[in-house]
Write a protein that holds these residues in place. Structure first.
Motif, PDB file in Angstrom:
ATOM      1  N   ASN A 125      66.159  73.345  45.772  1.00  0.00           N
ATOM      2  CA  ASN A 125      66.140  72.730  47.101  1.00  0.00           C
ATOM      3  C   ASN A 125      64.733  72.311  47.498  1.00  0.00           C
ATOM      4  O   ASN A 125      64.547  71.289  48.143  1.00  0.00           O
ATOM      5  CB  ASN A 125      66.731  73.673  48.140  1.00  0.00           C
ATOM      6  N   LYS A 126      63.715  73.096  47.126  1.00  0.00           N
ATOM      7  CA  LYS A 126      62.325  72.711  47.412  1.00  0.00           C
ATOM      8  C   LYS A 126      61.970  71.425  46.683  1.00  0.00           C
ATOM      9  O   LYS A 126      61.299  70.559  47.220  1.00  0.00           O
ATOM     10  CB  LYS A 126      61.363  73.820  46.987  1.00  0.00           C
ATOM     11  N   GLY A 127      62.407  71.321  45.426  1.00  0.00           N
ATOM     12  CA  GLY A 127      62.139  70.119  44.635  1.00  0.00           C
ATOM     13  C   GLY A 127      62.798  68.896  45.241  1.00  0.00           C
ATOM     14  O   GLY A 127      62.241  67.799  45.232  1.00  0.00           O
ATOM     15  N   ARG A 128      63.960  69.031  45.801  1.00  0.00           N
ATOM     16  CA  ARG A 128      64.665  67.918  46.440  1.00  0.00           C
ATOM     17  C   ARG A 128      63.957  67.463  47.704  1.00  0.00           C
ATOM     18  O   ARG A 128      63.800  66.292  47.948  1.00  0.00           O
ATOM     19  CB  ARG A 128      66.074  68.347  46.818  1.00  0.00           C
ATOM     20  N   LYS A 129      63.563  68.449  48.523  1.00  0.00           N
ATOM     21  CA  LYS A 129      62.962  68.125  49.811  1.00  0.00           C
ATOM     22  C   LYS A 129      61.599  67.471  49.655  1.00  0.00           C
ATOM     23  O   LYS A 129      61.239  66.564  50.393  1.00  0.00           O
ATOM     24  CB  LYS A 129      62.847  69.376  50.670  1.00  0.00           C
ATOM     25  N   SER A 130      60.815  67.927  48.679  1.00  0.00           N
ATOM     26  CA  SER A 130      59.471  67.391  48.521  1.00  0.00           C
ATOM     27  C   SER A 130      59.456  66.171  47.617  1.00  0.00           C
ATOM     28  O   SER A 130      58.427  65.519  47.495  1.00  0.00           O
ATOM     29  CB  SER A 130      58.538  68.469  47.971  1.00  0.00           C
ATOM     30  N   GLY A 131      60.580  65.889  46.966  1.00  0.00           N
ATOM     31  CA  GLY A 131      60.623  64.725  46.091  1.00  0.00           C
ATOM     32  C   GLY A 131      60.037  64.986  44.725  1.00  0.00           C
ATOM     33  O   GLY A 131      59.910  64.082  43.912  1.00  0.00           O
ATOM     34  N   ARG A 132      59.628  66.217  44.445  1.00  0.00           N
ATOM     35  CA  ARG A 132      59.083  66.561  43.146  1.00  0.00           C
ATOM     36  C   ARG A 132      60.204  66.910  42.202  1.00  0.00           C
ATOM     37  O   ARG A 132      61.320  67.192  42.595  1.00  0.00           O
ATOM     38  CB  ARG A 132      58.163  67.781  43.242  1.00  0.00           C
ATOM     39  N   GLY A 133      59.857  66.966  40.928  1.00  0.00           N
ATOM     40  CA  GLY A 133      60.786  67.435  39.916  1.00  0.00           C
ATOM     41  C   GLY A 133      61.901  66.449  39.671  1.00  0.00           C
ATOM     42  O   GLY A 133      61.872  65.305  40.114  1.00  0.00           O
ATOM     43  N   LYS A 134      62.872  66.885  38.964  1.00  0.00           N
ATOM     44  CA  LYS A 134      63.993  66.026  38.622  1.00  0.00           C
ATOM     45  C   LYS A 134      64.876  65.833  39.840  1.00  0.00           C
ATOM     46  O   LYS A 134      65.090  66.744  40.626  1.00  0.00           O
ATOM     47  CB  LYS A 134      64.828  66.653  37.502  1.00  0.00           C
ATOM     48  N   SER A 135      65.388  64.675  39.958  1.00  0.00           N
ATOM     49  CA  SER A 135      66.330  64.390  41.015  1.00  0.00           C
ATOM     50  C   SER A 135      67.722  64.720  40.501  1.00  0.00           C
ATOM     51  O   SER A 135      68.194  64.128  39.542  1.00  0.00           O
ATOM     52  CB  SER A 135      66.241  62.915  41.410  1.00  0.00           C
ATOM     53  N   VAL A 136      68.353  65.675  41.143  1.00  0.00           N
ATOM     54  CA  VAL A 136      69.672  66.080  40.736  1.00  0.00           C
ATOM     55  C   VAL A 136      70.664  65.494  41.732  1.00  0.00           C
ATOM     56  O   VAL A 136      70.549  65.737  42.937  1.00  0.00           O
ATOM     57  CB  VAL A 136      69.798  67.628  40.715  1.00  0.00           C
ATOM     58  N   PRO A 137      71.603  64.688  41.262  1.00  0.00           N
ATOM     59  CA  PRO A 137      72.542  64.086  42.204  1.00  0.00           C
ATOM     60  C   PRO A 137      73.430  65.160  42.857  1.00  0.00           C
ATOM     61  O   PRO A 137      73.805  66.139  42.208  1.00  0.00           O
ATOM     62  CB  PRO A 137      73.380  63.147  41.336  1.00  0.00           C
ATOM     63  N   ASP A 138      73.715  64.944  44.098  1.00  0.00           N
ATOM     64  CA  ASP A 138      74.572  65.873  44.827  1.00  0.00           C
ATOM     65  C   ASP A 138      76.012  65.503  44.545  1.00  0.00           C
ATOM     66  O   ASP A 138      76.422  64.358  44.741  1.00  0.00           O
ATOM     67  CB  ASP A 138      74.279  65.778  46.332  1.00  0.00           C
ATOM     68  N   VAL A 139      76.796  66.451  44.092  1.00  0.00           N
ATOM     69  CA  VAL A 139      78.173  66.162  43.710  1.00  0.00           C
ATOM     70  C   VAL A 139      79.072  65.964  44.913  1.00  0.00           C
ATOM     71  O   VAL A 139      80.180  65.485  44.784  1.00  0.00           O
ATOM     72  CB  VAL A 139      78.748  67.281  42.794  1.00  0.00           C
ATOM     73  N   THR A 140      78.584  66.318  46.097  1.00  0.00           N
ATOM     74  CA  THR A 140      79.404  66.151  47.292  1.00  0.00           C
ATOM     75  C   THR A 140      79.263  64.771  47.878  1.00  0.00           C
ATOM     76  O   THR A 140      80.043  64.399  48.738  1.00  0.00           O
ATOM     77  CB  THR A 140      79.026  67.206  48.347  1.00  0.00           C
ATOM     78  N   ASP A 141      78.238  64.000  47.449  1.00  0.00           N
ATOM     79  CA  ASP A 141      78.039  62.653  47.988  1.00  0.00           C
ATOM     80  C   ASP A 141      79.109  61.715  47.458  1.00  0.00           C
ATOM     81  O   ASP A 141      79.417  61.695  46.283  1.00  0.00           O
ATOM     82  CB  ASP A 141      76.663  62.096  47.592  1.00  0.00           C
ATOM     83  N   GLU A 142      79.693  60.932  48.340  1.00  0.00           N
ATOM     84  CA  GLU A 142      80.676  59.918  47.965  1.00  0.00           C
ATOM     85  C   GLU A 142      80.015  58.561  48.086  1.00  0.00           C
ATOM     86  O   GLU A 142      79.329  58.269  49.054  1.00  0.00           O
ATOM     87  CB  GLU A 142      81.897  59.974  48.910  1.00  0.00           C
ATOM     88  N   ASP A 143      80.182  57.727  47.090  1.00  0.00           N
ATOM     89  CA  ASP A 143      79.592  56.369  47.148  1.00  0.00           C
ATOM     90  C   ASP A 143      80.544  55.392  47.764  1.00  0.00           C
ATOM     91  O   ASP A 143      81.705  55.469  47.734  1.00  0.00           O
ATOM     92  CB  ASP A 143      79.253  55.880  45.731  1.00  0.00           C
TER      93      ASP A 143
END
Length: 143
Positions: A125-143
């Motif tokens: 969660n820290k990596g997501r918020k700061s934009g660092r690290g790998k971007s892991v797609p959220d499985v709950t997001d609907e396109d």
């Protein structure tokens, strides 16, 4: 370095690879590995239950044979009977203590696993918020 087994009843890369190889070599091996992955954590309890039942069966046999093995000395036979009962009680207490310790260790492993999972989720969660690290797609997001 963690202190965990390479082959444990869980979906790890090693167990999955062994399962696939088992299916390719001889399908019952793959099926056995799949059963170990799914139900392997229950093997300890199963073994404990089988040992306990076996001990009960053979304890009954021992008691039956000892009833007929009197020495003729009433005092000695009474003393021996009391000692055997005392030892049986000690054995029962030791078995209870072993069960309590097994439960404690199981809870300790569960707590350690939970701590490691929580640490992973916090870092993720820290990596997501700061934009660092790998971007892991959220499985709950609907396109």
């Amino acid at each position: 370095m963690t202190n965990s087994a390479l082959i444990r009843p869980a979906w790890t890369p090693a167990t999955i690879a062994l399962m696939v190889v088992g299916f390719m070599v001889f399908w019952p091996l793959g099926l056995a590995m799949l059963a170990y992955i799914l139900w392997g954590d229950r093997l300890g309890e199963f073994k404990k239950d089988v040992n306990r039942k076996t001990d009960e069966v053979f304890a009954g046999c021992r008691r039956a044979s000892k009833r007929h093995a009197f020495t003729g000395n009433v005092a000695f036979d009474d003393w021996r009977t009391k000692e055997l009962e005392r030892l049986a009680e000690e054995r029962r207490k030791l078995d209870e203590m072993r069960d309590e310790f097994d439960d404690y260790m199981r809870e300790l492993r569960r707590a350690k696993d939970q701590e490691e999972f929580d640490r992973f989720m916090n870092e993720r969660n820290k990596g997501r918020k700061s934009g660092r690290g790998k971007s892991v797609p959220d499985v709950t997001d609907e396109d």
